[in-house]
Design a protein around this motif. Structure first.
Motif, PDB file in Angstrom:
ATOM      1  N   VAL A   1       0.795  -1.225   0.000  1.00 48.49           N
ATOM      2  CA  VAL A   1       0.000   0.000   0.000  1.00 48.49           C
ATOM      3  C   VAL A   1       0.831   1.281   0.000  1.00 48.49           C
ATOM      4  CG1 VAL A   1      -1.745   1.299   1.286  1.00 48.49           C
ATOM      5  CG2 VAL A   1      -1.954  -1.185   1.055  1.00 48.49           C
TER       6      VAL A   1
ATOM      7  N   PRO B   1      -0.687  -5.068  -4.057  1.00 52.26           N
ATOM      8  CA  PRO B   1      -1.199  -4.961  -2.686  1.00 52.26           C
ATOM      9  C   PRO B   1      -1.081  -6.293  -1.955  1.00 52.26           C
ATOM     10  CG  PRO B   1      -2.830  -4.271  -4.346  1.00 52.26           C
ATOM     11  CD  PRO B   1      -1.757  -5.011  -5.057  1.00 52.26           C
TER      12      PRO B   1
ATOM     13  N   SER C   1      -4.814  -4.424   2.451  1.00 54.66           N
ATOM     14  CA  SER C   1      -5.535  -3.200   2.103  1.00 54.66           C
ATOM     15  C   SER C   1      -6.154  -2.605   3.356  1.00 54.66           C
ATOM     16  CB  SER C   1      -6.638  -3.495   1.074  1.00 54.66           C
ATOM     17  OG  SER C   1      -7.715  -4.185   1.707  1.00 54.66           O
TER      18      SER C   1
ATOM     19  N   GLU D   1      -6.372   5.010  -1.178  1.00 54.04           N
ATOM     20  CA  GLU D   1      -6.034   3.759  -1.854  1.00 54.04           C
ATOM     21  C   GLU D   1      -6.824   3.600  -3.149  1.00 54.04           C
ATOM     22  OE1 GLU D   1      -6.641   0.489   0.776  1.00 54.04           O
ATOM     23  OE2 GLU D   1      -4.959   0.991   2.087  1.00 54.04           O
TER      24      GLU D   1
END
Length: 553
Positions: free
Chosen positions: A82, A99, A102, A117
């Motif tokens: 991330v 990723p 998350s 994000e």
């Protein structure tokens, strides 16, 4: 190869001197250039918060633009996790964001992070980047929760490299362990479900169940136990169940997966994007494995086949599942789980395919894919003759296979494994069929060779499709590969026989001509066969050195 890791200060709690030295040694051997990047925490936190994500993305972009792009040709940028979602696009560069978790999984209430994000991922996709998926769960999660289109994703599934299959070192030892124990390990975080595990043990103890002691490796990088680790220790003392608590992660912790007293590996997580522990347990031969179905764990454990599973966050279900696992025989679980891990978690093969797709300009060595060949049968059981006491295999070959096969092959190749030495020789040539869905490769052996010992076990470890010899006799093949001659006349199809070494190094049984009536077993004419004379070999080598093409039969 340039690696840009987040800088950690030696004074920080997350700094691990042994891992740091090992990573630098690996970079030196592989001739990597290491360019540390800063996330604004002065090297004290490798992760940080949203503002640190922005800072590390900006600093990484600056170092790439200043120190990588000026001398690079085609460039592939693989950004793990991330904090690097904010990387901009670069000329002549292809970017893949990967990723490993998350905000939706681990920080669902942090709306600022979730918005950043989503916006960063879609901006990157708009600029031509792709999103790497470390597990089928993460692919579904990114599609459902972040609206990432399937066309923008590329598989980069987590797994084990070939060297990691024997990584656990029995020389690393934790003393004062009980003779038998249950084992749970992971980061000391509430989402790992350790409280659910302790609740399940309490339920079983109140019901009078006899459980082995628990070894709980809920670890952090801290030198002192964290508040959560102290909470777990208090609960265990109150529970009164025999236990050992490990608070720091060292090489001795994963080495427990090969401990002879291990009765089960428990992964009680409430959230898990991939779930590495079951895979490591499969590779180590640890069984049974008991997990929840949280996230990526559901893709790893087939209940009753490779392990046992239950719903996350349910101590009662976990208690029942734990009893089922302790009552099961681990032998069949161990074999199936090992083959599943060989098939599904070959990380070296995954990286090879990923680079072939994203960086076609790279000159990659051929991948040794022998670990991944599929298995659909139980091991063969000799019946004292060349025919085995197992039923014919229905898939992927047989007249009924079309009802179950999802991919229809155009050609079927049989590999005849007479003994381990010949099988090793055949494995060297089989990668020619790798990734060709038109070709189905199956194996069989007939027990005709006097040196066949260990062949069935080796086939099991390879995880290949093995058919009984009688089924091989009754099937017509498009190609038959062998490195010995025994039983080949019983088979139907074109045969290619390869030598499995310089020669058999034994005497031929005299002048045995194929004509009827002229099979003379007399002694005195027994010469070594399958070997060329030294002078002939030397002559061929001299010709080859002069650039003259030659072949040795």
């Amino acid at each position: 190869m340039v690696v840009l890791p987040v800088r950690l200060a030696p004074s920080g709690t997350e700094y691990h001197s042994e891992w740091h030295e090992r990573a630098l040694a690996l970079a030196a051997r592989a001739r990597f250039e290491v360019l540390p990047v800063d996330n604004g925490t002065n090297g004290l936190d490798r992760w940080g918060g949203l503002e640190n994500f922005r800072q590390v993305s900006a600093h990484t972009a600056a170092r790439i633009a200043r120190e990588v792009l000026p001398w690079s040709g085609p460039l592939l940028i693989v950004a793990f996790d991330v904090p690097f979602f904010g990387l901009p696009s670069f000329p002549r560069a292809k970017t893949v964001l990967v990723p490993r978790s998350s905000g939706h999984v681990h920080a669902p209430r942090d709306q600022d992070r979730l918005c950043w994000e989503r916006r960063s991922l879609h901006t990157a996709i708009g600029n031509g980047a792709r999103i790497g998926t470390i597990s089928p769960f993460m692919a579904r999660h990114l599609r459902d929760d972040y609206a990432i289109p399937h066309a923008a994703m590329i598989p980069l599934q987590d797994g084990l490299t070939h060297s990691e299959w024997a990584r656990n070192d029995p020389n690393h030892e934790i003393r004062t362990l009980p003779e038998e124990f249950l084992f749970a390990m992971g980061r000391a975080e509430p989402y790992k479900g350790f409280d659910d595990l302790l609740d399940a043990i309490a339920i079983l103890k109140s019901a009078g169940a006899d459980l082995p002691p628990l070894v709980l490796a809920a670890t952090t990088e801290l030198s002192r136990p964290s508040p959560y680790q102290q909470h777990l220790a208090r609960r265990l003392r109150t529970l009164g169940h025999p236990h050992t608590v490990l608070t720091r992660f060292t090489p001795a912790v994963p080495a427990l997966l090969i401990h002879p007293g291990l009765r089960g590996v428990i992964v009680p997580s409430r959230a898990e994007p991939f779930g590495r522990i079951p895979m490591e347990a499969f590779a180590a031969g640890a069984a049974p494995v008991i997990t929840t179905t949280a996230g990526g764990l559901a893709d790893q454990v087939a209940d009753g086949l490779t392990g046992f599973s239950c719903s996350p966050g349910s101590p009662h279900q976990l208690a029942r599942t734990l009893l089922r696992a302790l009552a099961a025989s681990p032998a069949h679980l161990r074999r199936r789980a090992y083959q599943h891990a060989l098939r599904a978690f070959d990380h070296t093969g995954t990286v090879h395919r990923f680079l072939s797709s994203t960086a076609p300009w790279l000159h990659l060595p051929d991948h040794d894919d022998r670990l991944r060949w599929l298995s659909a049968t139980a091991p063969l059981v000799p019946a004292g003759s060349p025919v085995f006491t197992v039923s014919p295999v229905k898939v992927p070959i047989s007249l009924q296979a079309q009802h179950w096969n999802t991919v229809r092959c155009e050609r079927v190749v049989l590999v005849v494994a007479h003994h381990v030495t010949s099988l090793l020789r055949l494995l060297d040539v089989l990668p020619v069929f790798d990734s060709d869905s038109r070709v189905q490769v199956v194996f069989s052996w007939n027990g005709s060779d006097p040196f066949r010992h260990g062949t069935d076990r080796f086939l099991q470890h390879l995880g290949v499709v093995v058919i009984p010899w009688q089924q091989a006799i009754d099937t017509e093949f498009d190609l038959i590969l062998a490195a010995n001659h025994g039983g080949l006349t019983e088979l139907t199809g074109p045969v290619v026989v390869m030598p499995h070494g310089a020669g058999y190094n034994k005497n031929s049984p005299g002048n045995r001509k194929p004509e009827t009536g002229n099979r003379k077993p007399e002694t005195g004419n027994r010469k070594p066969f399958r070997l060329r004379s030294f002078s002939r070999m030397a002559a061929l080598r001299r010709h080859a050195d002069r650039g003259v093409a030659g072949a040795v039969a």
